[in-house]
Structures are given as structure tokens and as C-alpha cells.
Design an enzyme around this catalytic site. Structure first.
Site, PDB file in Angstrom:
ATOM      1  N   LYS A  74     -34.922   2.844  58.796  1.00 23.70           N
ATOM      2  CA  LYS A  74     -34.016   3.856  59.314  1.00 23.70           C
ATOM      3  C   LYS A  74     -33.508   4.684  58.140  1.00 23.70           C
ATOM      4  O   LYS A  74     -33.123   4.139  57.103  1.00 23.70           O
ATOM      5  CB  LYS A  74     -32.845   3.179  60.035  1.00 23.70           C
ATOM      6  N   SER A 150     -27.622   4.888  66.906  1.00 18.09           N
ATOM      7  CA  SER A 150     -28.200   5.830  65.967  1.00 18.09           C
ATOM      8  C   SER A 150     -29.551   5.392  65.414  1.00 18.09           C
ATOM      9  O   SER A 150     -30.200   6.137  64.677  1.00 18.09           O
ATOM     10  CB  SER A 150     -27.233   6.042  64.803  1.00 18.09           C
ATOM     11  N   SER A 174     -25.250   0.689  67.337  1.00 14.92           N
ATOM     12  CA  SER A 174     -26.480   1.416  67.003  1.00 14.92           C
ATOM     13  C   SER A 174     -27.727   0.568  66.827  1.00 14.92           C
ATOM     14  O   SER A 174     -28.816   1.107  66.646  1.00 14.92           O
ATOM     15  CB  SER A 174     -26.259   2.259  65.741  1.00 14.92           C
TER      16      SER A 174
END
Length: 510
Positions: A74, A150, A174
Site C-alpha cells: 500500500k 483506504s 482501512s
């Protein structure tokens, strides 16, 4: 190419390497082919490191637990030396990191090979993944819908079988939100379980923690065994678990006392299909021999939500200032997403006293929630109040974006408070995720388990929260649920054939 690649989890692929049925380079080349084939329709991977991955595969230690297993990072918090970490922001997109973060070092030591970075909303703010700098990531189960956020890019990539595992971070849900939206397993570890340094002191006032998104429970557990433990200077010291999380997955739990509640802790309404899945999950738990009690921790929803919003607004303001300082430019509204800049303006307009009061309120609320678990081993709720919504569902309107940019140029953040734009957007957001942020504040471990799918074929995850430092209990329960109601064989449409959205679909997603 590895013909069984799409069907094996990370440990399964590593077993091929150790049995000399596949080489790390073959795994990497297969993963690259999947990314090239499937990413254009999903926009999950925004930066590739294919040449570095090939070299790492040639040098791989085949004795490592995850030897040669392809992995994606990520693009937030996790840093790789010499590679940019954009955090979803255009100013940072070409600024190489000074070094590997500690967690990245541990992932590499475990044998994982990094092929690139995945999309994330700017500074990880939203539970959807639609940064203006990189465009929206799409859900492999339905490309018109969000994969959540996210960690939406990571979730979409794992669900689409580009890689079996990808990194994720959870500051308000997230890891769990995209796990639910994409039909994956997602464990948010206890605060302090995984390292956050050395380039970050304490992300989001201690609310955020990093781990991974996986298809199988055992991959998540095995990696937590390998990465747990404080790093130098950690603000929270959590003793390492003396047993094995991986071993826990294969050992069913004793009879658990489980509190169950579908009442949204932070307000809003829950869709009928989610309530139906929740009821099915409760029946499954009873069939497995657990004691269920309808109960939920006490919390003042509005006070909690506003306090959480105040802290995030302050964090966004600091992120904006740091990004501009790093890029060597003045703070300009044009360099940031409207929603991010609007939150930053709220942070600028809040006083130090307001921030301190918000933190006090959240920490006091956390004590009340944590006390609830003296009577229960686990709490079960849904993860999300609805199935994954269409892309753009939670974005500010065009007029709101224009207004935010005008206000941003004249620096009058108090006007956003007066107009109530932030309050409206916050209500919609918390209405979508009315459970997950609570347990970022308490620091407790929590997981999303992909037990059910809607009539339209969209994943619906169930949310299980354990006592502080109680990951082993959650892993044991997850292993039991995975065996009782398997999900790893389910593949989204993105795995069947390359998806090429038509012009009309793309226009609707823009």
C-alpha cells in the site's frame, strides 16, 4: 507460468518453491502477467517494481516461510529505499524514500517479493479509494463499485489474484473495510503489535496499525508471527505473543461468549441484505457451539464521531503542511484533493484545546468500550452498513468542491464549520462504517471475515472484535469459520477474463 497460481495462497505458493515445483522467478513472472492483464480495468497498482522484483527473485532465500511469494505494498506508511511513497498525493509521487520502514524489512525477511505499490486515498483519509492524483480503484466483483479504503488498491489486487497478499493499514477501518468490500480476510492487530518506525512516530495518534490483506486466514496469521514486535523507539510496548498465531488457526476455540449487535454504534441505517447476513452469521456461531448474547458496548455516537473527526482534521493539516514542505512549495489548494484540503482547513481552524479535548473524550470512551469485554470474549457486528456502493457515492458534490477550493484560497476554515459541509460528509462516512473506528481508538484487535455474499454477488464481511492483545482467540475463531463456511474458492469476475470497461462505464466512474 504457474497454472495453479490463482488457487493457492501465499503459504501454498511458498510450498511449491520449497518442493522445487516452482522457482521464485516463476512466481514473480506469473504475478507480473496477472498485474499486466487485470490491473488496467481495476487501477489497483499505481507503481510497478518489476525489474527489482525479478532481481530479488534470483537472490531469494528458498528456506524463508514465504519464499518467493509476490507481494504489493500500500502506497502509504510502508516505505522502500529509493522508491516514492506518494500517500495518494501528487506532490509526493516522485520523491524517493530514504530507506525501508521496519515492517517492510520484516516482510522482505519473511521471503515476500515486492512488485509495486497500490492505490490509496490521499493520506488514507477516506473509506473509499478515489484519489484525484491516480483515479479510482474499482472493485473486482463489480467495477462500478468501490473496493473500500483506504487499503482499496491492495484489496482489489488480492481479490483479483494479482498477488495472494498485500500490505494494508487501518486507522479507522482501512483493513477491515476493503476486506469486507472485496471478499477477503482482514485482521487489524492490536495497537503496538506491528512496528511503525523508523520514519513515523505514531500514525494517527496511535489509531493506525499496519498488517496485510489475504485470502486465507493462515497467511495473515503466519505473517503476524513473523512481523510482530516493537521496533526501536516504539511509543507502545506490547509483549510478543509467546505462542504461534498460525498454530492457533488450526485449533478451534473453546465455547466463546460472544456479544452480537447489528445496531450501528456511530449512527445510520443498516441495509436488509447486511442484516440478513448478520443473522446467518449468528446462526453459524450457534451451530459451532458458541454462546450468543445480544449486547453492545456503550458509546455516545455524536460526541465520539465529532472527536474522531477533530483528530483526523488535525492529522490532515499536518500531512498537508509536510507534503508542501517536502516538495519545497507553498501550500496550494490545487495540490490536494478537495476532501483532504477541506479536512485540513478544519484542522487549521481548530484550537489546541479542541484537539486535546477530543483526545480526552476518545480515550475516556475507549475505557468504557474496553470494560465491556470483561464480560465477553468477542463482539460480532457487520463491518459495513451496506454492500459496496458505486464509485463517487461519498465524494463532495461539484459545488462543494468548488466552495472548498475558494475557501482554501482565502484560508477561512471556520466557514466550513459554519456551512456544515464537513459534518454532512462525516455523517455519510460514519453511516457507512458505524463500527470500525471505535476499535482503532480502543486499540483492540478486530477482523473482517468474508462469510457471505449478496444476491447480486457482492461480498458482505462480518466484524469480530477481541480483547486487547487477543489476536489468538480471533485467529482460532476465524479458522473455525473458514472451515465451516469456506470462501477462498470464490473468484470475482475480474479473474475469469480481462475486463475492458466500455466508454459508458468509464464515463460513469470518472
Amino acid at each position: 507460468m504457474i497454472t495453479e497460481y490463482d488457487d493457492l495462497d501465499g503459504l501454498g505458493l511458498a510450498e511449491l518453491v520449497r518442493a522445487r515445483l516452482a522457482s521464485p522467478l516463476e512466481l514473480v513472472e506469473t504475478a507480473i502477467s496477472r498485474i499486466v492483464e487485470r490491473n488496467p480495468a481495476l487501477n489497483a497498482v499505481i507503481l510497478t517494481m518489476f525489474d527489482d522484483a525479478r532481481q530479488a527473485a534470483l537472490e531469494a532465500d528458498v528456506r524463508a516461510p514465504f519464499a518467493g511469494v509476490p507481494f504489493l505494498l500500500k502506497d502509504l506508511l510502508a516505505t522502500v529505499a529509493g522508491v516514492p511513497t506518494s500517500s495518494g498525493n501528487r506532490l509526493l509521487a516522485k520523491r524517493p524514500a530514504a530507506g525501508d520502514s521496519e515492517l517492510v524489512r520484516r516482510w522482505k525477511k519473511a521471503g515476500l517479493i515486492i512488485l509495486g505499490k497500490t492505490n490509496t486515498p490521499e493520506f488514507g483519509l477516506t473509506p473509499y479509494t478515489e484519489p484525484e492524483s491516480f483515479g479510482p480503484t474499482r472493485n473486482p466483483w463489480d467495477i462500478a463499485r468501490t473496493p473500500g479504503g483506504s487499503s482499496g488498491g491492495s484489496a482489489a489486487a488480492v481479490a483479483a489474484r494479482m498477488v495472494p497478499i498485500a500490505s494494508a493499514g487501518d486507522g479507522g477501518g482501512s483493513i477491515r473495510i476493503p476486506a469486507s468490500a472485496c471478499g477477503l480476510f482482514g485482521m487489524k492487530p492490536t495497537r503496538g503489535r506491528t512496528p511503525a518506525g523508523p520514519f513515523t512516530g505514531e500514525p494517527w495518534a496511535g489509531f493506525a496499525v499496519e498488517h496485510v490483506l489475504t485470502r486465507s486466514v493462515r497467511d495473515s496469521a503466519a505473517l503476524l508471527d513473523l512481523t510482530q514486535g516493537a521496533d526501536v523507539g516504539a511509543p507502545h510496548y506490547l509483549p510478543s505473543f509467546s505462542g504461534s498465531f498460525l498454530e492457533a488457526v488450526g485449533r478451534p476455540p473453546e465455547k466463546l461468549r460472544i456479544a452480537v449487535s447489528a445496531a450501528p454504534m456511530l449512527g445510520g441505517k443498516v441495509e436488509v441484505e447486511v442484516l440478513s447476513a448478520f443473522s446467518d452469521a449468528a446462526r453459524l456461531l450457534e451451530e459451532l457451539g458458541h454462546e450468543l448474547v445480544e449486547a453492545a458496548p456503550p458509546i455516545e455516537a455524536e460526541a465520539f464521531s465529532l472527536s474522531f473527526l477533530t483528530v483526523l482534521a488535525a492529522e490532515m493539516r499536518v500531512d498537508i503542511e509536510e507534503a508542501a514542505r517536502t516538495a519545497g512549495v507553498p501550500i496550494r489548494v490545487e495540490d490536494f484533493d478537495a476532501s483532504t484540503f477541506g479536512m485540513g482547513l478544519l484542522g487549521q481552524a481548530s484550537s489546541a484545546g479542541e484537539l486535546a479535548a477530543a483526545l480526552r473524550n476518545l480515550k475516556l470512551a475507549a475505557r468504557g468500550v474496553s470494560a465491556f469485554f470483561a464480560s465477553y470474549d468477542v463482539l460480532m457486528t457487520p463491518v459495513l452498513s451496506r454492500v459496496p456502493p458505486p464509485i463517487g457515492a461519498f465524494q463532495p458534490t461539484a459545488s462543494e468542491k468548488r466552495l472548498i477550493r475558494v475557501i482554501g484560497r482565502v484560508r477561512v476554515g471556520w466557514l466550513l464549520k459554519k456551512l456544515g459541509i464537513a459534518r454532512r460528509l462525516a455523517a455519510e462516512t460514519f453511516g457507512f462504517i458505524p463500527w470500525t473506528p471505535v476499535f482503532n481508538v480502543t486499540g483492540q484487535p478486530a477482523m473482517s471475515v468474508p462469510l457471505f455474499w449478496s444476491a447480486g454477488g457482492l461480498p458482505i464481511g462480518m466484524h469480530f472484535v477481541g480483547r486487547f492483545a487477543g489476536e489468538a482467540t480471533l485467529f482460532r475463531l476465524a479458522g473455525q469459520l473458514e472451515k465451516a463456511n469456506p470462501w477462498v474458492h470464490r473468484k470475482p469476475p475480474a479473474c475469469a477474463a480481462p475486463i475492458t470497461p466500455d466508454a459508458g462505464t468509464l464515463a460513469g466512474l470518472s
